[in-house]
Design a protein around this motif. Structure first.
Motif, short mmCIF file in Angstrom:
data_model
loop_
_atom_site.label_atom_id
_atom_site.label_comp_id
_atom_site.label_asym_id
_atom_site.label_seq_id
_atom_site.Cartn_x
_atom_site.Cartn_y
_atom_site.Cartn_z
N MET A 173 -30.31 -11.38 -62.37
CA MET A 173 -30.41 -9.98 -62.77
C MET A 173 -29.80 -9.08 -61.70
O MET A 173 -29.03 -8.16 -62.01
N LEU A 174 -30.14 -9.35 -60.45
CA LEU A 174 -29.58 -8.55 -59.35
C LEU A 174 -28.06 -8.73 -59.29
O LEU A 174 -27.32 -7.75 -59.13
N ALA A 175 -27.60 -9.97 -59.42
CA ALA A 175 -26.15 -10.24 -59.37
C ALA A 175 -25.42 -9.49 -60.49
O ALA A 175 -24.30 -9.01 -60.28
N ALA A 176 -26.05 -9.36 -61.64
CA ALA A 176 -25.42 -8.67 -62.77
C ALA A 176 -25.18 -7.19 -62.49
O ALA A 176 -24.32 -6.58 -63.13
N ILE A 177 -25.91 -6.63 -61.52
CA ILE A 177 -25.68 -5.22 -61.16
C ILE A 177 -25.07 -5.12 -59.75
O ILE A 177 -25.14 -4.07 -59.12
N PHE A 180 -30.66 1.41 -63.54
CA PHE A 180 -30.92 1.28 -62.10
C PHE A 180 -29.60 1.27 -61.32
O PHE A 180 -29.46 1.98 -60.33
N ARG A 181 -28.64 0.49 -61.81
CA ARG A 181 -27.32 0.43 -61.14
C ARG A 181 -26.66 1.80 -61.12
O ARG A 181 -26.10 2.21 -60.10
N SER A 182 -26.72 2.53 -62.22
CA SER A 182 -26.12 3.86 -62.29
C SER A 182 -26.76 4.81 -61.29
O SER A 182 -26.06 5.59 -60.64
N ALA A 183 -28.08 4.76 -61.17
CA ALA A 183 -28.75 5.63 -60.21
C ALA A 183 -28.37 5.29 -58.78
O ALA A 183 -28.17 6.18 -57.95
N LEU A 184 -28.25 4.00 -58.48
CA LEU A 184 -27.86 3.60 -57.13
C LEU A 184 -26.42 4.03 -56.84
O LEU A 184 -26.11 4.49 -55.74
N HIS A 196 -36.56 -9.97 -75.08
CA HIS A 196 -36.61 -8.70 -74.36
C HIS A 196 -35.57 -8.58 -73.24
O HIS A 196 -35.53 -7.56 -72.54
N LYS A 197 -34.76 -9.61 -73.07
CA LYS A 197 -33.75 -9.56 -72.01
C LYS A 197 -32.75 -8.42 -72.23
O LYS A 197 -32.28 -7.81 -71.28
N ALA A 198 -32.44 -8.10 -73.48
CA ALA A 198 -31.51 -7.00 -73.75
C ALA A 198 -32.09 -5.67 -73.28
O ALA A 198 -31.37 -4.83 -72.73
N LEU A 199 -33.39 -5.48 -73.46
CA LEU A 199 -34.04 -4.26 -72.97
C LEU A 199 -34.01 -4.23 -71.44
O LEU A 199 -33.76 -3.18 -70.84
N ALA A 200 -34.27 -5.37 -70.83
CA ALA A 200 -34.23 -5.44 -69.36
C ALA A 200 -32.81 -5.16 -68.85
O ALA A 200 -32.64 -4.50 -67.81
N TRP A 201 -31.81 -5.64 -69.56
CA TRP A 201 -30.42 -5.37 -69.17
C TRP A 201 -30.14 -3.86 -69.21
O TRP A 201 -29.51 -3.31 -68.31
N HIS A 202 -30.64 -3.20 -70.23
CA HIS A 202 -30.50 -1.74 -70.32
C HIS A 202 -31.13 -1.08 -69.08
O HIS A 202 -30.55 -0.17 -68.47
#
Length: 189
Positions: free
Chosen positions: A64-68, A178-182, A167-173
């Motif tokens: 998940m972290l790597a994806a962002i 989170f990535r956008s805010a960072l 629910h992984k699609a919701l977590a991806w959203h």
């Protein structure tokens, strides 16, 4: 009083160990990165491996972290509880109440730019609400600790996502938010 006197992560870690936690499960990653991920509590896999977010849930978190575009080197991982509960059961109100001042101090010492709250127990406890994670996730909240107003985004815990992959699609959203805010914070700095 002893908690307030902890003015470094090392001092706080020592206090947690005195109270029954393990130093290896205090935190993982880079506190200087000022990006935090807070989970509910260490798992049996964490205890066995001697590090937070180990085992299948930890592998999913790493992906998940790597994806962002992040990893443990530029993120700091902690848990609400410093030790697993008996049988890995959900923590009771007394355990949460005992752990809350410690994790709040932990966050205050790191002074993160943003916090990703993984799991309903953590999100509800730190935000002081009774809503479940399904209602909280995907919506930015403000986590107020000492003089800090910290953007916090609740999302599903990796262990939950392993059990409920739909629910992984919701977590991806949530991760994209989170990535956008960072990225916006980095651009403004």
């Amino acid at each position: 009083a002893r908690l307030a006197a902890c003015d470094t992560l090392a001092a706080l870690s020592a206090l947690v160990v005195e109270q029954g936690g393990r130093a290896a499960l205090f935190g993982d990653g880079n506190p200087a990165a000022r990006v935090m991920v807070v989970g509910d509590m260490p798992s049996a896999d964490d205890s066995a491996a001697g590090r937070l977010f180990a085992g299948p849930a930890g592998q999913l978190l790493d992906r998940m972290l790597a994806a962002i575009g992040r990893d443990r080197a530029d993120t700091y991982l902690v848990n609400l509880l410093a030790a697993p509960t008996a049988g890995g059961r959900a923590p009771d109100a007394a355990a949460i109440a005992a752990a809350l001042p410690v994790v709040r101090r932990h966050i205050a010492l790191v002074r993160p730019h943003a916090v990703l709250l993984l799991g309903g127990v953590t999100a509800a406890a730190l935000l002081g609400v009774e809503s479940g994670i399904a209602r909280l996730r995907g919506k930015w909240q403000t986590l107020t600790i000492d003089d800090q107003a910290i953007p916090a985004l609740p999302s599903f815990a990796p262990a939950y996502l392993l059990a409920q992959p739909a629910h992984k699609a919701l977590a991806w959203h949530d991760l994209q938010l989170f990535r956008s805010a960072l990225a916006a914070h980095a651009a403004a700095s």
